[in-house]
Design a protein around this motif. Structure first.
Motif, PDB file in Angstrom:
ATOM      1  N   ASN A 146       0.875  -1.169   0.000  1.00  0.00           N
ATOM      2  CA  ASN A 146       0.000   0.000   0.000  1.00  0.00           C
ATOM      3  C   ASN A 146       0.912   1.218   0.000  1.00  0.00           C
ATOM      4  O   ASN A 146       1.997   1.170   0.598  1.00  0.00           O
ATOM      5  CB  ASN A 146      -0.912  -0.001   1.240  1.00  0.00           C
ATOM      6  N   ASP A 148       0.940   3.692   1.752  1.00  0.00           N
ATOM      7  CA  ASP A 148       1.082   4.245   3.094  1.00  0.00           C
ATOM      8  C   ASP A 148       2.256   3.598   3.833  1.00  0.00           C
ATOM      9  O   ASP A 148       2.163   2.472   4.314  1.00  0.00           O
ATOM     10  CB  ASP A 148      -0.217   4.031   3.874  1.00  0.00           C
ATOM     11  N   ILE A 201       2.303   1.963   7.630  1.00  0.00           N
ATOM     12  CA  ILE A 201       1.967   0.582   7.970  1.00  0.00           C
ATOM     13  C   ILE A 201       3.189  -0.128   8.546  1.00  0.00           C
ATOM     14  O   ILE A 201       3.110  -0.821   9.558  1.00  0.00           O
ATOM     15  CB  ILE A 201       1.439  -0.163   6.737  1.00  0.00           C
ATOM     16  N   ARG A 235      -6.928  -2.483  10.744  1.00  0.00           N
ATOM     17  CA  ARG A 235      -6.793  -1.315   9.861  1.00  0.00           C
ATOM     18  C   ARG A 235      -5.792  -1.596   8.737  1.00  0.00           C
ATOM     19  O   ARG A 235      -6.014  -1.202   7.583  1.00  0.00           O
ATOM     20  CB  ARG A 235      -6.347  -0.090  10.671  1.00  0.00           C
ATOM     21  N   ILE A 236      -4.714  -2.273   9.084  1.00  0.00           N
ATOM     22  CA  ILE A 236      -3.710  -2.592   8.071  1.00  0.00           C
ATOM     23  C   ILE A 236      -4.272  -3.582   7.056  1.00  0.00           C
ATOM     24  O   ILE A 236      -4.053  -3.456   5.849  1.00  0.00           O
ATOM     25  CB  ILE A 236      -2.433  -3.126   8.745  1.00  0.00           C
ATOM     26  N   ASP A 262      -7.331  -3.907   6.133  1.00  0.00           N
ATOM     27  CA  ASP A 262      -8.261  -3.178   5.267  1.00  0.00           C
ATOM     28  C   ASP A 262      -7.511  -2.439   4.158  1.00  0.00           C
ATOM     29  O   ASP A 262      -7.989  -2.354   3.017  1.00  0.00           O
ATOM     30  CB  ASP A 262      -9.073  -2.183   6.102  1.00  0.00           C
ATOM     31  N   LYS A 263      -6.312  -1.939   4.471  1.00  0.00           N
ATOM     32  CA  LYS A 263      -5.532  -1.184   3.494  1.00  0.00           C
ATOM     33  C   LYS A 263      -4.756  -2.067   2.521  1.00  0.00           C
ATOM     34  O   LYS A 263      -4.376  -1.602   1.440  1.00  0.00           O
ATOM     35  CB  LYS A 263      -4.527  -0.267   4.219  1.00  0.00           C
ATOM     36  N   THR A 264      -4.503  -3.311   2.900  1.00  0.00           N
ATOM     37  CA  THR A 264      -3.528  -4.089   2.136  1.00  0.00           C
ATOM     38  C   THR A 264      -4.083  -5.315   1.420  1.00  0.00           C
ATOM     39  O   THR A 264      -3.379  -5.885   0.572  1.00  0.00           O
ATOM     40  CB  THR A 264      -2.376  -4.544   3.054  1.00  0.00           C
ATOM     41  N   GLN A 300      -7.791  -1.837  -1.449  1.00  0.00           N
ATOM     42  CA  GLN A 300      -6.817  -0.744  -1.421  1.00  0.00           C
ATOM     43  C   GLN A 300      -5.380  -1.218  -1.629  1.00  0.00           C
ATOM     44  O   GLN A 300      -4.485  -0.409  -1.811  1.00  0.00           O
ATOM     45  CB  GLN A 300      -6.888  -0.003  -0.075  1.00  0.00           C
TER      46      GLN A 300
END
Length: 578
Positions: free
Chosen positions: A114, A116, A119, A383-384, A386-388, A562
């Motif tokens: 991701n 971000d 992370i 949360r991680i 969900d992003k990855t 994501q």
């Protein structure tokens, strides 16, 4: 020369004086013992008494257990040792891997999947908080290998990515996160894994890049991380022919050695060209990449003579301690080399302030363990995830699946064997079924022939299972198929691929032409080499409940994908991308 007042030690005059006076006060056996990191294979106090009293080890790495057991074990060990111990852990994914109840925050690859970069910092921060609570002070992380060869599965999920830039960015972020807890790091595995497709646990492997290619890639990673302040580096049992020849032009092919035993790579390249002043530790000394290179009696002192400051794990403590002492007595290890190693070992301990900390404060109280596996840390993992979670392809537009149109799900599990840690790889399928049912699906879990035989069925063979499963009524019984693959494992095989339960197994995705089919990898990113027929591929990265729940949210359209991926997923092979 060792400069303890410079990075990464940054010791003051009093700290340096402690290092010097401690070395001067040691017996020869104590000096030899400081070179070793023991793998503690028992939690019994009597076992530790022998390790500390007889072999005077400089550091320890413990076997897996719950955090409370680990903490009490470390407390006893620190209380027994005359010189404070370096206590190593393997927090490559957060607290998981360092304690059975630690939080699986993210894999390295996940942290690179991701845009971000925070992370990786969160993964490192949780790793530091949880391992420090147990009494650990040294992390065998981050992993700074570059996953250049998709066939390399030992770093398939343990590398931040396939380029130096992403590895540098995420390794720095991880380092910054774990450093918040005062933990020191040993980045690994110099001179760099990910080029060879094999695993140095079972065979010597080679980084075969040209000298210029290495400088621009792995060399860039090491230069950046050394400048960033990394305190120690783990040397792998990985040779680098072009680099050895650059430093020793006359070296013959049959003289090339893994870096652990190659002075030109440790002292010439790492110390000389790259200017690394910190501690060098070998990778585990039972790995075949090392043990197949020369007899044990020779390799034990040769690793220190080559430039390693610490030797990771005894095979037989009595034997290895004797081999090291004999190597010193015969001159293989010089007085200067022994003193340099001891300065760096004691210097690293002093940089942690261990020499100034009362013995009964070297390990936190039991109450500190409340952070291990905490609700807050699992929320970070969610949360991680969900992003990855990454949609690699959906070329037939099978997504989203929903209970209204795809109520009856045929659920398949493709499970690898337990790896060398003994972790059960099979619990993911129960989590997947629970998460699907919670969202309103009716789940029908496939059982292969061996599973049906184990349940007491008679006359079950792969032919009969195929006949039951693969027939014209399949689409009448099921509205969609979802395959979860948790094929992990390294250290036992040269490479890892899907192994189906039987010849022409019924779980192989023949059904892609019958119903919408979704394949989810919970580990390796390269499964399309074995299932190119699937049109919808998702990489969830790990088998935690957080990762599986986030994946099903995205399969159902409750949240958007994501995550990102690199070209390794296509395996350099025709037909994987359509």
């Amino acid at each position: 020369m060792v400069d303890l007042t410079s990075s990464p030690f940054d010791l003051n005059e009093a700290d340096v004086a402690w290092v010097r006076s401690t070395i001067d006060s040691m017996t020869l056996d104590e000096k030899i013992g400081q070179l070793f990191i023991n793998l503690n294979t028992s939690f019994e106090p009597s076992y530790l008494d022998g390790v500390v009293d007889r072999f005077h080890v400089g550091g320890m790495r413990y076997m897996g257990a719950d955090a409370a057991t680990v903490q009490e074990h470390i407390r006893y060990a620190q209380g027994r040792s005359r010189i404070p111990l370096l206590i190593a852990s393997n927090p490559e994914m957060g607290g998981a891997g360092s304690a059975d109840d630690g939080t699986l925050v993210s894999t390295h690859l996940q942290a690179g999947s991701n845009p971000d970069a925070s992370i990786a910092r969160d993964m490192g921060r949780v790793a530091g908080v949880e391992t420090t609570a147990m009494g650990c002070n040294w992390a065998f992380a981050p992993i700074v290998d570059i996953h250049r060869n998709w066939r390399n599965t030992v770093v398939g999920t343990r590398s931040f990515g396939n380029t130096a830039d992403v590895v540098i960015e995420r390794a720095k972020a991880y380092f910054d996160g774990i450093s918040e807890s005062g933990t020191v790091c040993a980045m690994k595995h110099f001179p760099g894994d990910g080029v060879d497709e094999r695993d140095q646990h079972v065979v010597t492997t080679w980084n075969t890049l040209s000298s210029d290619e290495w400088d621009a890639t792995y060399g860039a990673v090491y230069r950046e991380m050394i400048a960033h302040g990394v305190q120690s580096i783990m040397v792998g049992h990985i040779g680098a022919p072009a680099l050895s020849r650059r430093l020793v032009p006359e070296i013959r092919d049959d003289e090339l050695l893994p870096a652990t035993l190659a002075p030109e790579l440790i002292q010439g390249l790492l110390r000389g060209e790259l200017g690394f002043n910190g501690l060098v530790v070998s990778d585990a000394s039972l790995m075949l990449g090392l043990t197949s290179a020369m007899p044990r009696r020779d390799l034990v002192p040769a690793a220190i003579a080559a430039g390693c400051d610490m030797f990771l794990f005894f095979r037989d403590p009595e034997e290895d301690f004797g081999y090291m002492r004999d190597g010193y007595a015969s001159g293989v290890i010089s007085d200067e080399r022994l003193d340099e190693a001891l300065q760096r070992i004691l210097g690293l301990k002093a940089s942690l302030g261990l020499h100034r900390t009362p013995v009964d404060e070297l390990v936190p109280p039991p109450s500190a363990l409340a952070v291990v596996g905490s609700t807050e840390h699992h929320a970070i993992a969610a949360r991680i995830a969900d992003k990855t979670v990454t949609l690699v392809k959906d070329t037939e537009h099978n997504l989203p699946l929903n209970p209204a149109e795809h109520r009856r799900i045929r659920l398949y599990g493709v499970t690898g064997g337990s790896d060398f840690t003994g972790t059960d790889p099979g619990g993911y399928l129960t989590i997947a079924r629970e998460e699907l049912e919670r969202r309103g699906f009716e789940v029908h879990t496939f059982r292969n022939a061996a599973e049906r035989q184990a349940a007491g069925e008679e006359g079950v063979y792969f032919h009969t299972v195929m006949a039951d499963e693969a027939n014209g009524t399949y689409a009448d019984k099921y509205d969609a198929a979802i395959v979860f693959a948790n094929v992990a494992g390294f250290a036992q095989e040269a490479t890892v691929r899907i192994r189906w339960s039987t010849p022409m197994a019924a779980e192989i995705p023949w059904y892609v032409t019958e119903v919408p089919t979704v394949f989810v990898s919970l580990n390796q990113p390269n499964h399309l080499i074995d299932v190119p027929m699937v049109k919808t591929m998702i990489h969830a990265h790990n088998p935690s409940r957080e990762a599986i729940s986030a994946t099903i949210d995205k399969i159902t359209g409750a949240s958007e994908f994501q995550g990102t991926f690199n070209d390794n997923v296509w395996c350099g092979t025709f037909a994987t991308d359509f």
